[in-house]
Every structure is written in C-alpha cells, then in structure tokens.
Design a protein around this motif. Structure first.
Motif, short mmCIF file in Angstrom:
data_model
loop_
_atom_site.label_atom_id
_atom_site.label_comp_id
_atom_site.label_asym_id
_atom_site.label_seq_id
_atom_site.Cartn_x
_atom_site.Cartn_y
_atom_site.Cartn_z
N ARG A 9 43.14 42.62 44.17
CA ARG A 9 42.05 42.59 45.14
C ARG A 9 42.44 41.75 46.36
NH1 ARG A 9 36.72 43.84 45.29
NH2 ARG A 9 35.38 42.49 46.50
N ASP A 26 44.20 38.47 45.27
CA ASP A 26 43.77 37.97 43.96
C ASP A 26 44.16 39.03 42.91
OD1 ASP A 26 42.63 36.31 42.10
OD2 ASP A 26 40.60 36.47 42.86
N ARG C 6 33.01 44.19 34.19
CA ARG C 6 34.00 44.55 35.20
C ARG C 6 34.68 45.87 34.85
NH1 ARG C 6 38.20 40.04 37.15
NH2 ARG C 6 39.41 41.36 38.55
N ASP C 197 35.62 33.19 36.86
CA ASP C 197 35.80 34.08 35.71
C ASP C 197 36.05 33.29 34.44
OD1 ASP C 197 35.24 36.55 36.64
OD2 ASP C 197 37.23 37.38 36.38
N MET D 1 39.12 37.00 38.96
CA MET D 1 38.44 37.01 40.25
C MET D 1 38.09 35.60 40.69
SD MET D 1 37.74 40.11 41.30
CE MET D 1 36.09 40.16 42.02
N SER D 3 36.38 35.00 43.29
CA SER D 3 35.32 35.23 44.26
C SER D 3 33.97 35.18 43.57
CB SER D 3 35.50 36.60 44.91
OG SER D 3 36.72 36.67 45.58
N SER D 11 35.49 32.92 48.26
CA SER D 11 36.74 33.14 47.52
C SER D 11 37.58 31.88 47.66
CB SER D 11 37.52 34.32 48.11
OG SER D 11 36.76 35.50 48.08
#
Lengths: 330, 330, 330, 330
Positions: A9, A26, C6, C197, D1, D3, D11
């Motif tokens: 990403r 990422d 996800r 996460d 992730m 973000s 992020s």
C-alpha cells in the motif's frame, strides 16, 4: 485519500514547489535488498530534460530513505522515501496566478480548497509526485522475478513515427498528446476477481491517477466494440490456457489468464502549451489572451512509460501478495 | 473484495443459478423514502427479453428488501436487497462444462478457485449480479436531486445506426459489441481529488467492474492523444467555470469542474455467440468445434446503459457524501 | 460501516424485528466444506431460553445459505447467510416507545437517525445480529485446524460461583453483568503488528462491537498497572519463545508470541431489567416510573462466550490469511 | 497497516534510531492555520526527562513540515511531519542483542520479520513513533472548538498518590505501571454506530495501539460487570439526553449520548526495568541473568496522557468529519 493498495500500500505526499515529493510504502515484504542505486535507472527515465520534447527542469531526483530499510534490506515496516525539491523557480508560476490555466487544475483546486491550495507549479497536482510512484514501482518490480513489464510510447501527436510527431509539435509551437502501450509477460494465472477487484478495475483506477491520462483500454479495447464475438473470443489452445489470439489482453472475467497482459493509455497533450491562449482572468472576470511561462514538456506522454510500468508493477505486486504468490518475508 | 465505495458503500453477492443475486448498501443516509416500486423502472430497463438482441431469459427481477427500510424510509443501517433466481435452466450450462467457453471466465475461474466455483450460468461472474447494482443506482439517484445522468448506446457492431448494427449481428448469426456514452448534468464543482481519488480513477474502477467493458475514456479520450494542446485545452469563460469546449469531459486534475461529465465505454461482443467455435476440451486436452447453448444476448451493450447510470450515480453519491453535499440524515 | 476484516471480511445487516438478521462473509477461501449443520452447535449455544437467566424468546436460528456455497463447499465468493425472524412480538416494544429505555440505544438512535430507525426490539442494535457473527465464527474456526478457542463466563454479578450470581439476580428481580474470559491455544507466532494492526487493537475493536461489552483486558490487564516490571515481564525460556509466566496474555509488541492468548471482557448488566425504573418520557418531557416489558436475559454475559469465540476466530483467520498461514484455496 | 482513520487518516513511519519518526495526515480539512509552534506544548508534555520517573533521553522533538501546509494553513492535501532522530546511543542496545528483552518485541519481531527488523531502540515498535501521533492530535484538537479532552494519570504502581507510587518504584529499583483516565466534554450526540463502528470499538482500536496499554474500559467498565442493571442504567433526565448517572461513560449503543465521555487505560510497567532479570540468550540457547542498559522511563504511564488525548482527538475528529460536524474546508 492519497493511498492505494490493499497489502502493498502506497501513500503519496508533497508538492511541486514545497519541501519535497514523497511516498510511503506500507506492507512491503521484509528482507528485500534495497538501495538508492536500485531506484536511479527508472528515476532517470522519468526525469525531464533528456529527450527532445521534455522540460529542461532537472531535479536531482535522488531518493532519500527515511524509514523501513536497515542494513540494506527492507524491514517489513513502512518505507518512506523523499525527493527534495531544489531546482525551483516559483516566480514563473506566480505571474500566471490571475489566470487559471486551461487544462490545469488551477480553477477547480481554488474552488475545492477555498484558495488554500499550494498553487506553485501545480502543487500536489504536479507530476512531480510521480517520482515516488516510480520509486515504489522499482520496489514492486524487485519483488517479482518472473514478471517483466514494458511500456512504450506508440504514438505521438497522431503519428506512429515518434520523431515525426514531436517535430509536428515543435513546428506548430504547440504541445501534443500520445498513446502508451504496456505489455506484461510472465503474469501468473488468477490475479483479480470479477467485479470490483477485477484486474482491469484496479489497474485502471491507478492508471487514471496518472496526470493527463484520459483513456484506458485492455486488449482490443475500443476496437472490440466493433468486432463480432466469434472473432473477438480468444480460443483456448491447451491446458495451460494459452489462447490463439489475445483480444482480451490477458484478462477474462477480471482475472489474469496467463497470456500477455496488454493495455493502452491515451495521454492528453500537455496543458502548458507554448501557444497563446484565451481564457478567464480571475481579477477582471473577463477572458484575455496570455501565454504560459515556465519550463514544460511538449509531450508528457514521453515521460509516461516508466510511470505506467511502476503503476502496473505496484498493482501486480499487491495482487500477488493477496494471492500468496509473493511471501511476506523474503 | 466484493465491496465498493467509501461512505455510500455497496457489497454484492449471489450467483446466476444459485438462490439469488443480492446487494447490501451501507452508509445510505437515513430518511430516504424507498419502495420496491421505485426500483422497477430501472430494473425493467436492465432486463433482457424486451429489446431485439437481448436474451429471452426473464427473471421477475422483483427486489425484496431484507433490511434497512422501515415505514417506507431508509433507517441509516444497511439496506439489503435480494433478487431471487427463479427462471433457471442449468442443464443448458452443464452440457458445456467440458469445454471452457472462450471469452468467458470458465477456465480462469476453475484455475483460481480450484474447481470449487459455481459454474452454472457464470455463477458469481454473471451479469445477473448487476441487478443489485441497478437497485443501488436508483437509491443513489434518489439522493441527488439536481444531478441528471443519462447513458445511451451510441454504436453497435461499428454502426451508429443501432438497428442496422443489430441486423448485422442477426444476419451473421454472431454477437456484436458496442459503445455506450454517459453524460451527467448538474454535477457540483469539486468532486474528486488528484491521484488515487480522481473522479476518473474511481469511476473507471467501477466501470471496468461491469462485465464485458474493455475500454473507458473521458471527454475526448483517445482522440485527445491526437490533438494539439491549444485545441484540447478548454478555455474558461466565466467565474462559474463554464468552459468554451469540453474536451476534458468535465474533469480537470481529477476534480469535477461543473461542466457536463462525459465518458464512453467499449463493450466487447457477447462471448456467447451463436456461431460455432473451436477451443479446448478439458477432458480430451484437445481443441474441438462446438456451439454455445442457452439463452444469450446478441449485444450486451444494449443492456449496459442503465447499469452505467447506476455505477455513475453510486460513485457520485459517495463523493457527494464525502464532500458533505448530501446530508447523512435527510 | 457494518463491515470488518481485511481479507476475511464480514458485513452484517438486518434488524431484530425486520425480515432477518444476516451476514456476508467475503474473502473466505474456496474449497471449505460447509453445511448448515456445521453452524448449528454454536448457534445453539448463542440461543436464549436454554440456560436459566436467558430470554425465553427462541428463534429457530436456522441458517439459510444464499450464496457462496456450491456442492457443499465454499466457492471463494461471498457467503451470505440469512436468519429469518419468525418469533416476534413487536407490540411489547411499541408500548415502551414513549420512554427511551435507559441503557438502551433508543434515545441516541432517535437523535442520530432522525427518528427513522427501526426501534422494534432494538432494530439493528439488537444482539440478534450476533447470529451472523456466530455463523462466521464457525467458518473461521473451520479454517484453523491447530488453533483452539475457548471462552467462558468466569463471574456473574460479582460471584465466581455462577449459580450463586444468577440466584442473586433472580432474588433481587434485577439483571446482572459478568466477566467472560477467552483462551486461545495453538496460535502461531507472528500475528499482528505494532501500532494500528496490533492483535490487541484489532481484537478489542471487534470485542467492543459486541453489545454490552464495556471493558477489555489482555493478560494481566488492569492488574498489570499495579505490578512491578520485574514481576510483569515474562521471561523467555527457550528458542520456541515459551515464557515462564504469561502476564502479557500471549501478545508482545502487538504480535502473538506463541504462548496462550488470554483476555477478559466486562459485560454490563442487561439494560432491560425487570425492576421498575425512573426516566424521561419523550411525550411529557418529564421523568416517570415504568417497567420494561418483553422477554429478556437476566444476564447477557451468559450468551457471550460463543460470540466471543466467534469474534476471536474471525480476527485470527483474517490475520492468518494476511500472514499466508491459511491458503486462499483449500 | 500503519494507517488509521476513515476521513481524517494518519499513517506513521520511522524508527527509534533511524533517520526519523514521521506521520502523514491525510484528509485534514483545508484552511486550518498551523505552525510548528502549535505542536510544541503537547510535544513537550510527551517528552521524557522532565518529570521524575521518565527517561533522560531528550530529542529536540521539533516538527518539520514536509507537505500540506502553505502560507501558514493546511491545503487539504497530506500533511507530512518529520521528527529527526539526533540524540542516539545505539551501542546501548547492541549490547543487549543476544538476549531478547522480556516484555519487549525483540523476540517476536525477529521471528516475524526474519531478523530484518531494525532492532535498535525498539525500531518501529518504539514509543518514539508517538511523536507523530501527538502532532496529529494537536491538529485534531484544533479542528474541534467545543470539545475539550483531558487525560490524567490517576494511579501509579497501585497508588493514587502519584508521588508515592513513583517513590515505590525508585525504592525498589524497579519499573511500575499505571492507570490513565480520559474525560471528554462537549462531545456532540451521535458519533459512532452499533457494532464495528462503535465509538468504543474505534477508540479502543487506537488506544491499544499505544505501546504498553493492556486494558481499556469505558464508564464503569469492569466494575459494571459487578452491578445490578437497575443501578447501572443511566436514567435520562431531560430532552437533551442528560443522564442522572454516567455509568455508560457517555456511550450507549456505540454512539455518544452527549454526556461526558469517560474511559480508563491500564498501562503495564515499563519492560526495561533497572532490576536484574533472567531470560533466554539466543546465542547459548539457555537462560541467564542480565540487566537492561540504556535510558528508560520508570513509569511510561506518566508520558501517556498527552498521547491518549491525541488518540481521542484523532478518533473524534474523524467521526465528526464523517457526521459532517466538521467542514472539509474551514
């Protein structure tokens, strides 16, 4: 949202005449060897001032790694890369401020962001932001050993002889558009899904994010609309899925079928044409004649191939991670 | 991911010959009056068996609301709509199973899903799934009073005279493709962003999710690649942003500029042509001649306009919610 | 957003007294054998009317597969499961409408959705929606052979002897809360990431989505705040990462460390207590005494374990798909 | 992730001993006045070396704006902020490398990332990354005029007298944990949804992303599990939704009810205790005694309040943008 991708990403930030253009990647697998030198060849291809028809502005375009790389390898955490802006002549753009440049985002940006946008050199709209995308593209390419991606300009200003197309622009003192074609060999079968995650959908999403792209077609594309079905259908020849023809451009039902992936983009002519134009002056409320100052490409399509390759590599790497065809730790 | 959208977010499910095709619309504002009758006109337009050239299979296509509507209004919670499958002749498809149909997803689906896919009538790949999209499109249209969206087939089988194009297919006992054009009036300035959230990016993402679409172009599109910049640039005429021409198709820098939004799609010829074909037989490992059975459209492009309108309305509604131009409670 | 996850991504819809409660599971690997019978044992555990202290309302809770399953196996496409609402006595709830029930969402829902919400039985807020979550949980459990998840009520109304705690509620003619503990064995090392996460982050996100949950703690949790570091630290004993103690509850730096995953939830007492209450009457604008009608659980914590297991299984399956520890096609 | 957030989306990137810690804030409304000075007070609060019990390492922590700010205001494009790492003594950490530090991520990181992680000072796991979060928190706070957020340490090492709790740690030459409480006044009614977008879910997701947090509870939290329903229910007193008590902590059905938002976090004792420990040595495969070198906080909870406020502000700003209570252009 200035982010794209599901596992691999990317997020872009920066402006044409601010501190930098930058990108954060990422979800890049850990253990990929990575150095600034790896990025230079593709960054060089993106750079203006080399080919006839591209702008003489030359940033050094040297990637500075700010995070995510340790002992020459990716760590599995976000990789942030900066490209500092050094070679800036903002005054060129300030002069134009009272006239929103046709074809550019000046007018819409001002409306949308209430005049707060950084208008210098297009600000965040600038193709300067594609440096980061090219950098991420190199990383994506490095993740895929058996996939080869090649994009080329196949037409400039309506001419398949590119030299001729460019000369046409120079002679007319005008900018021209072009067609870019991309071909990918070695793609595994099974990337993409029907509907929203179709390979066409995700690729086109990112391709239309490239400034100046106004059309995308896969395989026979618009020509397919003029064919009979019996001609367009690609007969399957063997159990590996090899097809006799490739009108589908390697994608059926949104899914890669193992044949060559083929698509084309229409790149509009550079909005900053050297030619005199007539358009609204914000201050007077009336239209007037004016000329664009600054250093610009006669044909931005010339710079597009390496960006198109990057976009393609990023999309494919993301799908391959999702399909577990690239490991999370190398 | 069978979901799309950021605030107004749709998720599709179902199969051609399973229990149903369905859709869930999350993020729809509360307080919108909504009844099955509202959906029928557009569902009728999508339906086959009416126009010459479309399949005689006619599902009743009656939408069953399973959630999210109370006392004739949306509640603000997910709206789930089912379309039951009733009129099914699966045996037509079973006969074909040993030959993966060229142009269809049979072969890639089998490879990707290990033979677990529901292959009957294309399963989840089927355009039957677009019923839900059309339903969501009606809801999106109802959210936007001042925006009018119209899509039309402008070309069939290479002919601008549609009757003639269709006759060509009938005469050749073959299927044909077509071009669909969509025009949107009344769009507010400021929808979209440069790069990944560009209006072109998000629209094309969804447009390429429509089965059989192989090309998308905005404004002058591919023709732009052959223009000079001075011609292509749309001069701004007044402070409202009205442009003299509209080669950009209403989008500059990824953002709607208040002029008419214009784009076109290339729809490939129906893969299920009545003509005899030659392709791989899975069982024998050799190619052979065969004919597609079942009821099919000669030209799927004929059914596309209402789907294209739905897609467009969904994308615009989502952007308008993000830009706070549609309220969360009506 | 009524979606979560996800790769293994669930979306819920439905209402307590509407047509159904439902769920769509997207991203489920293809090739998993799946039948309604597989879901029944856990659905049975969730159901009221069996244990002392749970509501006598008994829906049949029979799962109806609407998509994504073919020939007894998942296809790789969205699995939609419906639970029809049959055993409904809405009139019980209508009587209460003029008094927003304390502890319930009546007041906030009305404010947020402008009175358009389906208020019958809590509408979309109802724990009825957890049927779908339990169903998805069974599917997630089936994806993980070596992981075993067990949740139990460890305390009711402040009593570790559960019978005693419940009797306390019955004697007081009042509802009570409880503590649920969940333990997971066989979790692979490496699920989760630092920051957003983290395994704690993603688990707690979903755990707090369960109605009535007001606290979540991992390992020693709140007790850790009262320990010395030298005591709390879990010394590593061998190269497999086995720790001497497990104050961290199996998660360090947001990542599973291969030891037992342990966490606890605080479940508030059922808002629908049989006891007389005093609160606002919307019509009069004044507070008044009233009693809740309808059939309700004395202690919702009793129903929570199977839901907590489902939540945990769903989160783990999603992380395992991301980490490529579950294949996309089985 | 790395973000988080839906419209106001952050992020993070960077490492403890790499080039920098950084953050990108996407979706920040245009037109917010913003200068480095605005960020300094909260960054100062986060900084170590001031209070007794926090580490003497003092980065300058000066925020460098790389993008998204022009003429002293946000542009509507991504705001990237860097904090350069200057005051680094990596050799302290290298010494420890053969012994994965208990309570730290050394062991899991090495397993998960195949030894490619930047282990110096915790790398990306380091609380150094919270500088960016604090910066984003200030921006979020500036977006909300009527909302006031205050977090405080209410307990250290089991003592409500904080001085006493800290002295306990100093006397024991050990680290201690603590409890942080956060209270938010002026929150509008209607933020959050039932299930996955509940205010508790989204807040806890981010709160558990803060290093060392092992428990989160809202309102009465774990104490609620020991209450009767008639006691726990917050009676509504007037049409504005004011409740007599606030056991729910301002959230009912996942939605803010206009009363004070109240929650607490359990922060575990600093893993880097000065006390001698016994744990595995990677090289020998046996456990051994060792002491942690380097500069560390005796109680990280002391630094947490400003981070908790930032997290809370970011979550609320995002919900307020979604609910159109903050404009996209100021």
């Amino acid at each position: 949202m200035n982010s794209f991708g599901r596992i691999f990403r990317i997020s872009i930030f920066g402006e044409s005449h601010g501190e930098c253009a930058g990108i954060t990647i990422d979800g890049c697998p850990a253990g990929l060897s990575l150095a600034a030198e790896d990025l230079l060849p593709d960054l060089e291809r993106r750079k203006g001032g080399i080919q006839k028809g591209t702008t003489p502005r030359q940033e050094e375009d040297y990637p500075i790694f700010m995070s995510g790389v340790f002992n020459g390898k990716t760590t599995g955490f976000p990789v942030t890369i900066l490209f500092e802006n050094k070679n800036i002549r903002s005054e060129d753009y300030n002069k134009q401020r009272s006239i929103p440049r046709p074809g550019h985002a000046d007018w819409v940006a001002s409306q949308k962001f209430g005049g707060n946008e950084d208008y210098r050199g297009g600000g965040h709209f600038s193709a300067r932001l594609t440096t980061g995308i090219v950098a991420a593209g190199v990383i994506a390419k490095k993740l895929m050993k058996d996939v080869s991606i090649q994009a080329d300009v196949t037409e400039i200003g309506g001419e398949k002889d590119l030299e001729k197309g460019l000369q046409k622009a120079i002679d007319a003192r005008d900018s021209v558009g072009g067609i870019v074609e991309c071909r990918v060999k070695g793609l595994p079968v099974g990337l993409g899904e029907p509907y929203f995650d179709s390979l066409e959908s995700v690729l086109s999403h990112f391709l239309f994010a490239i400034p100046a792209v106004k059309g995308v077609e896969f395989g026979s594309g618009f020509a397919a609309a003029r064919m009979f079905g019996s001609l367009h259908n690609d007969a399957i020849e063997n159990k590996e899925g090899k097809t006799r023809t490739n009108h589908a451009g390697g994608i059926v039902g949104g899914i890669s079928n193992g044949n060559e992936l083929v698509f084309r983009l229409a790149v509009k002519p550079t909005s900053s044409t050297p030619k005199e134009q007539n358009s609204l002056n914000w201050d007077t409320g009336k239209t007037e004649n004016f000329s664009i100052k600054g250093r610009h490409d006669l044909c931005v399509a010339l710079r597009a191939p390496v960006i198109v390759e990057a976009v393609t590599a990023i999309v494919i790497a993301d799908f391959m991670l999702l399909e577990q065809k690239i490991k999370r730790v190398l």
